[in-house]
Design a protein around this motif. Sequence first.
Motif, PDB file in Angstrom:
ATOM      1  N   ILE A 387       0.683  -1.141   0.286  1.00 32.01           N
ATOM      2  CA  ILE A 387      -0.268  -0.005  -0.282  1.00 32.01           C
ATOM      3  C   ILE A 387       0.595   0.959   1.012  1.00 32.01           C
ATOM      4  O   ILE A 387       1.576   1.555   1.296  1.00 32.01           O
ATOM      5  N   VAL A 389       1.193   5.191   0.613  1.00 34.93           N
ATOM      6  CA  VAL A 389       0.653   6.341   1.108  1.00 34.93           C
ATOM      7  C   VAL A 389       0.301   7.396   0.717  1.00 34.93           C
ATOM      8  O   VAL A 389       2.036   7.835   0.676  1.00 34.93           O
ATOM      9  N   THR A 396      -4.590   5.456  -2.253  1.00 38.32           N
ATOM     10  CA  THR A 396      -3.733   5.034  -1.969  1.00 38.32           C
ATOM     11  C   THR A 396      -3.479   4.048  -3.513  1.00 38.32           C
ATOM     12  O   THR A 396      -4.367   4.107  -4.730  1.00 38.32           O
ATOM     13  N   HIS A 398      -1.034   1.508  -5.708  1.00 36.92           N
ATOM     14  CA  HIS A 398      -1.033  -0.094  -5.251  1.00 36.92           C
ATOM     15  C   HIS A 398       0.687  -0.488  -5.787  1.00 36.92           C
ATOM     16  O   HIS A 398       0.802  -0.293  -7.147  1.00 36.92           O
ATOM     17  N   VAL A 421       1.947  -3.204   8.222  1.00 34.31           N
ATOM     18  CA  VAL A 421       0.461  -3.127   8.356  1.00 34.31           C
ATOM     19  C   VAL A 421      -0.128  -4.744   8.910  1.00 34.31           C
ATOM     20  O   VAL A 421      -0.565  -5.711   8.329  1.00 34.31           O
ATOM     21  N   VAL A 438       2.927  -1.550   3.911  1.00 29.14           N
ATOM     22  CA  VAL A 438       2.554   0.305   3.578  1.00 29.14           C
ATOM     23  C   VAL A 438       4.230   0.615   3.647  1.00 29.14           C
ATOM     24  O   VAL A 438       4.391   0.201   3.956  1.00 29.14           O
ATOM     25  N   CYS A 453     -10.770   2.400  12.058  1.00 33.25           N
ATOM     26  CA  CYS A 453     -10.234   2.172  10.802  1.00 33.25           C
ATOM     27  C   CYS A 453     -11.103   1.660  10.213  1.00 33.25           C
ATOM     28  O   CYS A 453     -12.208   1.170  10.468  1.00 33.25           O
ATOM     29  N   VAL A 462       0.653  -0.005  12.477  1.00 33.14           N
ATOM     30  CA  VAL A 462       1.797   0.008  11.824  1.00 33.14           C
ATOM     31  C   VAL A 462       2.714  -0.234  12.939  1.00 33.14           C
ATOM     32  O   VAL A 462       2.987   0.631  13.388  1.00 33.14           O
ATOM     33  N   GLN A 535      -4.578   9.212   8.710  1.00 30.93           N
ATOM     34  CA  GLN A 535      -4.338   8.647   8.018  1.00 30.93           C
ATOM     35  C   GLN A 535      -4.109   6.852   7.933  1.00 30.93           C
ATOM     36  O   GLN A 535      -4.596   6.458   6.769  1.00 30.93           O
ATOM     37  N   LEU A 536      -3.471   6.230   9.298  1.00 28.76           N
ATOM     38  CA  LEU A 536      -4.456   4.966   9.491  1.00 28.76           C
ATOM     39  C   LEU A 536      -4.958   3.997   9.965  1.00 28.76           C
ATOM     40  O   LEU A 536      -5.229   3.566   8.370  1.00 28.76           O
ATOM     41  N   LEU A 539      -6.410   3.462   5.684  1.00 26.19           N
ATOM     42  CA  LEU A 539      -5.393   1.954   5.120  1.00 26.19           C
ATOM     43  C   LEU A 539      -6.249   1.224   5.341  1.00 26.19           C
ATOM     44  O   LEU A 539      -5.896   0.287   4.218  1.00 26.19           O
ATOM     45  N   LYS A 548      -6.186  -1.196  -0.427  1.00 20.05           N
ATOM     46  CA  LYS A 548      -6.510  -1.827   0.766  1.00 20.05           C
ATOM     47  C   LYS A 548      -6.173  -2.610   1.814  1.00 20.05           C
ATOM     48  O   LYS A 548      -5.652  -3.722   0.826  1.00 20.05           O
TER      49      LYS A 548
END
Length: 564
Positions: A387, A389, A396, A398, A421, A438, A453, A462, A535-536, A539, A548
Motif C-alpha cells: 500500500i 500512502v 492509495t 498499489h 500493517v 505499507v 479504522c 503499523v 491516515q492509518l 488504510l 487497502k
Amino acid sequence: MTDLASRIAAARGDAPADLVLRGARVLDLVTGETFEGDVAILGKTIVGTGHAYEGARVIDATGLTLVPGFIDTHLHVESSLVTPLEFDRCVTPHGVTTAICDPHEIANVIGAEGIRYFQRASEHTVMDLRVQLSSCVPSTHMETAGAALDADDLAALRGHPSGIGLAEFMNYPGVIHRDPAALAKLALFEGGHVDGHCPLLSGRDLNAYCAAGIRTEHEATSAAEAREKLMRGMRVLIREGSVSKDLEALQPVLTERTAPYMCLCTDDRNPLDIAEEGHLDHMIRTLIARGTPPLAAYRAASLSAAEAFGLRDRGLIAPGYRADIVALNDVDSCDVAFVIAGGVVADDAAFAARGDLPPVGRESVRAPRVAAADFRSTGNRQETDVIGVREGRILTDHLHEDIAIEDGDKRPDPARDLMRVAVIERHGRNGNIATGFVRGFGMQAGAIASTLCHDHHNIVAVGADYDDMAVAANRLGEIEGGFVVVRGGRVRAELALPVAGLMSLESFETVRDRLRDLRAAARDLGVTLHEPFLQLSFLALPVIPALKITDRGMVDVTRFEIIG
C-alpha cells in the motif's frame, strides 16, 4: 397571537422582536451586495432586515459583517474523536450552524443503536445536527464489521426530525452492477435525498450511478473529476479534512458561476486541526486567499448547501429564514466574532444548558490478545503488494516490491520505508488477523495502532517491530479502544476512545492535547506524516482505490476483490 401572526407583527414593527442585531452590514448571497439595517429575530426565525427594529435584547454589532451560518454538508462526528455534544461545542463557535452527519462509523460497531444515539443527540445540540441514515453497514462484503443494516433496518429508523435521507452510498459497484441489496436501499429513498460516494468514477459508470438518483459527491480529488460530475448533475462538495485535502485541487472550479452547485465539507477533521486551523471558516479563508471570490466561497458554505440538501429554511439572512448567522470581524479572513444558531447565541451558557447524553457502545473492543508471532508474513514469493500512502489523500497506490524471505517471514524494512500493517478483528466475531506492507509512514522503530479504522473499525496497526505491535494492539483492548504509540515495549502516548472505540468521554480540549502528545510520540518513531492516525485509519477502507487491507486480507479496490 399564533406563531405566524407573531412573526408578521414583529416583522412590521408592531411588536418587539426577541433579539436584534444592530449596526452591522449584511452580505446578501443572491445579489452579492451588502446592506445596512437591523436584523430582527423572533424565536428561531429572522423576521426583519434592512430597517430599524426594537427587541427584548439588542446586540451591538457595529463594524461587523453578517453572513448566513455555515453548513458542513458531509462529516462523521466520530472522526472528531469526541461525542456529538462536544463536537457541537467545538465547531459551532467557528460558524457551523448546521452539520449533516453520517453516523456509519458507530453504526458499523453497534448498529442501529448508534444511529439512534446520534438522533437523540440532535435533540440537544445548539447547532442543527442532521443525521443521515447510513447506507453501507458494512461498506462491503470484504470486511468484518460489528453490525449490518439492511433496507428494513433503515426503514425502521426513518421519520426522526433530524433526518434528510440516505447517507453516502459507498458501494458504488453494487449500484452500477445492480446488486439487489443496494437497489433495495435506493428504492426505499427513491424521490428523496441520497448522498454519493464514487471516487474516480467516470463515463457510463458515472451515468449509471447518477441515474440511481444520487445527487451529491464529496470524493472528487481533481478539477477534471469535479467538472465531469458537475456536468452529470451532481452537487460537488469540496472536502478539506485532517487527511483528505482536496481544496487546493478543486478551488479553481469554484467560481461565481459554479457556486450554486458546489458546497463545502470536512468529512473527517479532528480537534487538534480545528484548534490550529479552524473548520469551515478555515476552508473559506483559504479559498478566498487562493483567489475565490468571497461571494462564491460564502455561497458554497451556506445557501448552495441548503439548496443541495433541501433545507429551504436557511442559507440567507432574510425574513422567514432560520436565524443562523455568523458575525465576522473581517470577510476575507473569515474572522468569526460570534455565532447565532437557531436564534440562540452560541456561548458558554447555551452549551451548558443542553444537559447530558448517556454514552453508548462501551466495552466494544473484544479482540483476541495477540503475540509478536501473529504479525509474521507467511507469503512464499518475494514479489509483494504494498500500500502506497499519499499524504493528504485517502487514495492509495498499489505498489509492488521484492521483499526477501528470511526464516519464513518477510520482515519490515525501515531503510526502504516498508512497514508491516495488520488488521485485527475486534468485534468478537471471528478473530481474523491479516497482515501486509505499507510505504509512506517513514517509521524507523516501534508501532502505532488504532480502533478508528474505516469503516469496520477493527484494530489497525503499523510497525517496524512485532513485539511493539502486539503491545499496542493489546493495550487498545484494555482502554476500550483509541490510539496508542509504543516503542521498546512501552506505551509512549495514548488516547482512550471508550464510546464504541471511536469517541472520547473527555472534553475536546483534552482530546486536542492528547493528540499533540500522540503526534510527538509518532515523530519520535520517525513518522513523517502530519496526521498519522487518521491516515492509518483509511488504510483499511476498501471502497477507496487502489490498495487497502481489511481483516480478511489485502484488497484490490479497482478489481473489488481480496488478493491475499
